[in-house]
Design a protein around this motif. Structure first.
Motif, short mmCIF file in Angstrom:
data_model
loop_
_atom_site.label_atom_id
_atom_site.label_comp_id
_atom_site.label_asym_id
_atom_site.label_seq_id
_atom_site.Cartn_x
_atom_site.Cartn_y
_atom_site.Cartn_z
N PHE A 20 10.27 23.72 -7.80
CA PHE A 20 9.42 24.90 -7.74
C PHE A 20 7.93 24.56 -7.62
O PHE A 20 7.20 25.15 -6.84
CB PHE A 20 9.69 25.76 -8.98
CG PHE A 20 8.87 26.99 -9.11
CD1 PHE A 20 8.77 27.90 -8.08
CD2 PHE A 20 8.19 27.25 -10.29
CE1 PHE A 20 8.02 29.05 -8.21
CE2 PHE A 20 7.43 28.39 -10.43
CZ PHE A 20 7.34 29.29 -9.39
N ASP A 55 12.14 25.43 -3.05
CA ASP A 55 13.25 26.30 -3.44
C ASP A 55 14.48 25.98 -2.61
O ASP A 55 14.43 25.23 -1.64
CB ASP A 55 12.85 27.77 -3.28
CG ASP A 55 12.26 28.07 -1.91
OD1 ASP A 55 12.77 27.54 -0.91
OD2 ASP A 55 11.28 28.83 -1.84
N HIS A 85 13.25 25.71 -11.37
CA HIS A 85 13.18 27.10 -10.95
C HIS A 85 12.12 27.86 -11.74
O HIS A 85 11.77 27.48 -12.86
CB HIS A 85 14.54 27.79 -11.13
CG HIS A 85 15.65 27.14 -10.39
ND1 HIS A 85 16.40 26.10 -10.92
CD2 HIS A 85 16.13 27.35 -9.14
CE1 HIS A 85 17.30 25.71 -10.03
NE2 HIS A 85 17.17 26.45 -8.95
N THR A 145 14.73 32.99 -13.04
CA THR A 145 15.56 32.83 -11.85
C THR A 145 17.04 32.82 -12.22
O THR A 145 17.44 32.18 -13.18
CB THR A 145 15.21 31.51 -11.13
OG1 THR A 145 13.83 31.53 -10.74
CG2 THR A 145 16.08 31.30 -9.90
N ILE A 163 19.99 31.25 -11.67
CA ILE A 163 20.44 30.00 -11.05
C ILE A 163 21.90 30.09 -10.63
O ILE A 163 22.29 29.55 -9.58
CB ILE A 163 20.22 28.82 -12.01
CG1 ILE A 163 18.73 28.68 -12.33
CG2 ILE A 163 20.75 27.51 -11.41
CD1 ILE A 163 18.41 27.62 -13.37
#
Length: 388
Positions: free
Chosen positions: A183, A195, A219, A223, A225
């Motif tokens: 990120f 990303d 991240h 987020t 995941i």
């Protein structure tokens, strides 16, 4: 009586989690690298430490190498050393983030000579893969910019693709390239591969032997995941995981430490998407043990992955699907949470003993005296990577 079915136990028995060689060396924060008694002095001793994790858990049959941190005179000899200790050499990780030449990029650099140096490093890594029997070349790039206007964003993506194309063309028939994203950090205005979408776009343009590597610590906060895991599995482009945990950014803490429920959710989607024990999806750790002992830190890590995999296998898929189809939100959530809250540790301990493994690998390793032995035998070890 076990809470697991024969099929679930068979899936757990096949589970394999690759260890990072650099996890056994000295590491620390940005302000201090902490020395540990018994630190490996060379890659051979890193592999010896990694073999202890496999010995006590049967979960870690391979060890990833980092080049140039793990360069040796003879990779055939290193491979034989590993196999003699009951492990194999795994993923080869490249490094284009420590040389002064890479201050403004490596594979994306404006200067063709710098790009040539970075490409040649990756070609050397592929040569090493031939010697070690490794399948995957993992690339993480610390490339980007700190200020608006500093860099040509589009040009850097074009140069990245051109560089990756040359590296990809050198891969053997059974070898793969996996591109990791992050990120942010160390570049703070823009990162060249920030990303999963950027990684996917780059590897999709390369071909079938190029995949995405998902690091669970890379991240933005909040987020989802597991959604990314689902999507990459759905697209056939999830090549590997780097499992770790974080509280703020890329902390590289023990996997499952910050949010075990997140790890459970990720592994549920892995199972749902056919990624568990799928040879195309490699499970790996990417951690740096700053204040804890290295070998038990890795043992705890692979056990955390095993425990959350076991819980995810206990989700009643039929009941969950029935609740989803009927629109029963609370029932669907209950089915999901019942599996997460199941304490699988006693059943796993019993199952380990039935396979000739210690019921409690952490306690068994502590009682083995290995840490005391290497503390006495090794003097002056700094082999880590980041802190080397």
């Amino acid at each position: 009586m076990s809470i697991f079915s024969a099929d679930q136990l068979a899936q757990l028995e096949q589970q394999a989690i690759e260890l990072p060689s650099w996890a056994f060396g000295n590491s620390g924060t940005r302000f201090k690298v902490f020395a540990t008694p018994g630190t490996p002095r060379d890659p051979y001793e890193k592999i010896a430490d990694a073999a202890q994790v496999q010995k006590f858990t049967a979960l870690a049959p391979t060890v990833a190498l980092h080049i140039p941190w793990d360069k040796v005179d003879s990779y055939d000899d290193l491979r034989a050393h590993a196999e003699g200790l009951g492990v194999q050499l795994g993923t080869i990780n490249s490094n284009t983030f420590q040389d002064d030449d890479y201050k403004f990029g490596a594979l994306t650099h404006e200067d063709a000579a710098v790009r040539r140096k970075a490409i040649d490093h990756h070609l050397e890594c592929i040569d090493i893969m031939h010697a070690t029997g490794s399948r995957d070349l993992k690339i993480w790039l610390a490339e980007g910019s700190n200020y608006p206007g500093q860099a040509d964003l589009r040009g850097r993506q074009d140069r990245l693709q051109d560089s990756l194309q040359e590296i990809y063309a050198r891969l053997g028939d059974e070898q793969r390239l996996v591109l990791e994203y992050k990120f942010f950090e160390p570049a703070f205005y823009h990162t060249d591969v920030p990303d999963w979408g950027t990684s996917y776009a780059q590897v999709a343009a390369l071909g079938d032997k190029a995949m995405v590597c998902l690091d669970t610590g890379h991240h933005a906060p909040g987020t989802n995941i597991e959604f990314i895991v689902m999507q990459l599995l759905r697209l056939g482009k999830l090549g590997s995981f780097d499992f770790n945990s974080r509280f703020y950014a890329d902390d590289d803490l023990i996997v499952g430490a910050a949010d075990p429920f997140q790890l459970f959710r990720i592994l549920f989607e892995v199972i749902r998407g056919g990624g568990l024990n799928n040879p195309d999806v490699a499970f790996m750790l990417d951690q740096c043990h700053n204040v804890e002992d290295k070998v038990p830190g890795q043992i705890r890590s692979v056990l955390n992955v095993q425990e959350m995999t076991a819980r995810a296998l206990l989700v009643d898929a039929e009941a969950l699907r029935a609740a989803q189809l009927s629109g029963d939100v609370l029932e669907a959530n209950r089915v999901f949470m019942d599996a997460f809250y199941t304490d699988v540790r006693p059943a796993l301990a019993e199952w380990r003993e039935s396979r000739g493994l210690p019921a409690d690998p952490m306690a068994a390793f502590a009682a083995s005296g290995y840490l005391q032995q290497i503390a006495a035998d090794r003097v002056g070890g700094v082999q880590a990577g980041w802190g080397a």
